[in-house]
Scaffold this motif. Structure first.
Motif, mmCIF file in Angstrom:
data_model
loop_
_atom_site.group_PDB
_atom_site.id
_atom_site.type_symbol
_atom_site.label_atom_id
_atom_site.label_comp_id
_atom_site.label_asym_id
_atom_site.label_seq_id
_atom_site.Cartn_x
_atom_site.Cartn_y
_atom_site.Cartn_z
ATOM 1 N N GLU A 30 1.328 -0.593 -1.760
ATOM 2 C CA GLU A 30 2.880 -1.453 -2.416
ATOM 3 C C GLU A 30 1.484 -2.843 -2.020
ATOM 4 O OE1 GLU A 30 6.414 -0.606 -1.037
ATOM 5 O OE2 GLU A 30 6.419 1.954 -0.517
ATOM 6 N N LEU A 31 2.628 -3.711 -3.368
ATOM 7 C CA LEU A 31 2.045 -4.678 -3.302
ATOM 8 C C LEU A 31 3.155 -5.976 -3.534
ATOM 9 C CD1 LEU A 31 -1.217 -5.119 -5.912
ATOM 10 C CD2 LEU A 31 -0.977 -5.316 -2.889
ATOM 11 N N ARG A 32 3.030 -6.679 -2.691
ATOM 12 C CA ARG A 32 4.428 -7.587 -2.384
ATOM 13 C C ARG A 32 4.187 -8.781 -4.460
ATOM 14 N NH1 ARG A 32 2.170 -8.557 1.222
ATOM 15 N NH2 ARG A 32 2.040 -10.550 0.866
ATOM 16 N N LYS A 33 5.913 -8.866 -4.159
ATOM 17 C CA LYS A 33 5.860 -10.014 -6.072
ATOM 18 C C LYS A 33 5.117 -11.160 -4.844
ATOM 19 C CE LYS A 33 8.309 -13.357 -8.035
ATOM 20 N NZ LYS A 33 9.853 -13.686 -8.739
ATOM 21 N N GLY A 34 3.741 -11.510 -5.359
ATOM 22 C CA GLY A 34 2.839 -12.851 -5.167
ATOM 23 C C GLY A 34 1.684 -12.333 -4.862
ATOM 24 N N GLN A 98 6.955 -7.108 -7.601
ATOM 25 C CA GLN A 98 6.567 -5.756 -6.536
ATOM 26 C C GLN A 98 6.046 -4.708 -7.299
ATOM 27 O OE1 GLN A 98 7.859 -5.998 -3.012
ATOM 28 N NE2 GLN A 98 7.280 -3.680 -3.122
ATOM 29 N N SER A 99 5.064 -4.416 -6.697
ATOM 30 C CA SER A 99 3.884 -3.314 -7.379
ATOM 31 C C SER A 99 3.979 -2.076 -6.601
ATOM 32 C CB SER A 99 2.758 -3.966 -8.217
ATOM 33 O OG SER A 99 3.613 -5.155 -9.190
ATOM 34 N N VAL A 100 3.126 -0.823 -7.346
ATOM 35 C CA VAL A 100 2.619 -0.016 -6.205
ATOM 36 C C VAL A 100 1.646 0.541 -7.471
ATOM 37 C CG1 VAL A 100 3.062 2.644 -6.010
ATOM 38 C CG2 VAL A 100 5.124 0.666 -5.982
ATOM 39 N N VAL A 101 0.069 0.691 -6.605
ATOM 40 C CA VAL A 101 -0.711 0.777 -7.601
ATOM 41 C C VAL A 101 -1.110 2.168 -6.867
ATOM 42 C CG1 VAL A 101 -0.922 -1.493 -8.401
ATOM 43 C CG2 VAL A 101 -2.328 -0.307 -5.904
ATOM 44 N N VAL A 102 -2.315 3.280 -7.848
ATOM 45 C CA VAL A 102 -3.237 3.655 -6.945
ATOM 46 C C VAL A 102 -4.522 3.051 -7.231
ATOM 47 C CG1 VAL A 102 -1.804 6.133 -6.923
ATOM 48 C CG2 VAL A 102 -3.537 4.697 -8.804
ATOM 49 N N TYR A 103 -4.928 3.283 -5.793
ATOM 50 C CA TYR A 103 -6.987 2.688 -6.350
ATOM 51 C C TYR A 103 -7.712 4.675 -5.499
ATOM 52 C CZ TYR A 103 -6.413 1.434 -2.050
ATOM 53 O OH TYR A 103 -6.274 1.516 0.359
#
Length: 189
Positions: A30-34, A98-103
């Motif tokens: 999960e990535l916070r905004k910014g 606010q984002s969710v990524v898979v890597y």
């Protein structure tokens, strides 16, 4: 995470064995905004797929931010030259919201490619999509600012009509001032 495997299968069908191996190395974050996902000067070592949210690839020339690419859900984001050549990136990647990524870390992906050569085709097709996106953006910068906006409105209406791309963000992508974008947007409403 199923979206990531659907994306890969849309490029070229994965074997059951390659899918099972990928499941073991794919990570969710999960990535916070910014939040910065890649800092300029660092080496891009993650193949990143957006599950939720919005990421941008950009650089700051000291006076303004220039955005080269946005990645929405079901799209790949990376600094292509840095990733494929393993050199320092000239760009940064940041979560716009606010984002969710898979890597997949590159070293683990390389090991999988040696075991499952079919994954080389997936990487080639991903690289082709990245090149097309960058050439599209370069083509935008070769026409007048107003024509850039007209093309974006036609080719990527989500950038103009949605709420996630602010005037400032769109201005950074088009290489114009935010007030200009605001004026153009008002003209189409």
């Amino acid at each position: 995470m199923i979206e990531f495997f659907n994306y890969l299968n849309s490029l070229n069908l994965l074997s059951a064995e390659a899918t099972a191996a990928l499941v073991n190395v794919v990570r969710v974050r999960e990535l916070r905004k910014g939040q910065v996902w890649l800092h300029e000067g660092a080496v891009c070592d993650k193949l990143t797929f957006v599950l939720k949210g919005l990421l941008k690839l950009y650089f700051d020339d000291g006076t303004k931010e220039m955005i080269l690419h946005f990645a929405r859900p079901n799209e790949i984001m990376l600094s292509a030259q840095s990733y494929f050549e393993q050199t320092a990136s000239r760009y940064s990647i940041r979560a716009v919201e606010q984002s969710v990524v898979v890597y997949i870390p590159l070293n683990e992906l390389q090991q999988l490619v040696s075991r499952f050569p079919e994954l080389s085709l997936h990487l080639l097709l991903i690289a082709q999509r990245q090149v097309r996106a960058h050439e599209y953006h370069t083509g935008l910068l070769m026409v007048s600012p107003r024509e850039r906006f007209v093309r974006i409105r036609k080719d990527h209406p989500w950038m103009v009509n949605g709420k996630c791309i602010t005037d400032r963000l769109l201005a950074g992508y088009l290489g114009v001032g935010a007030n200009t974008v605001c004026h153009w947007r008002k003209g189409i409403n």
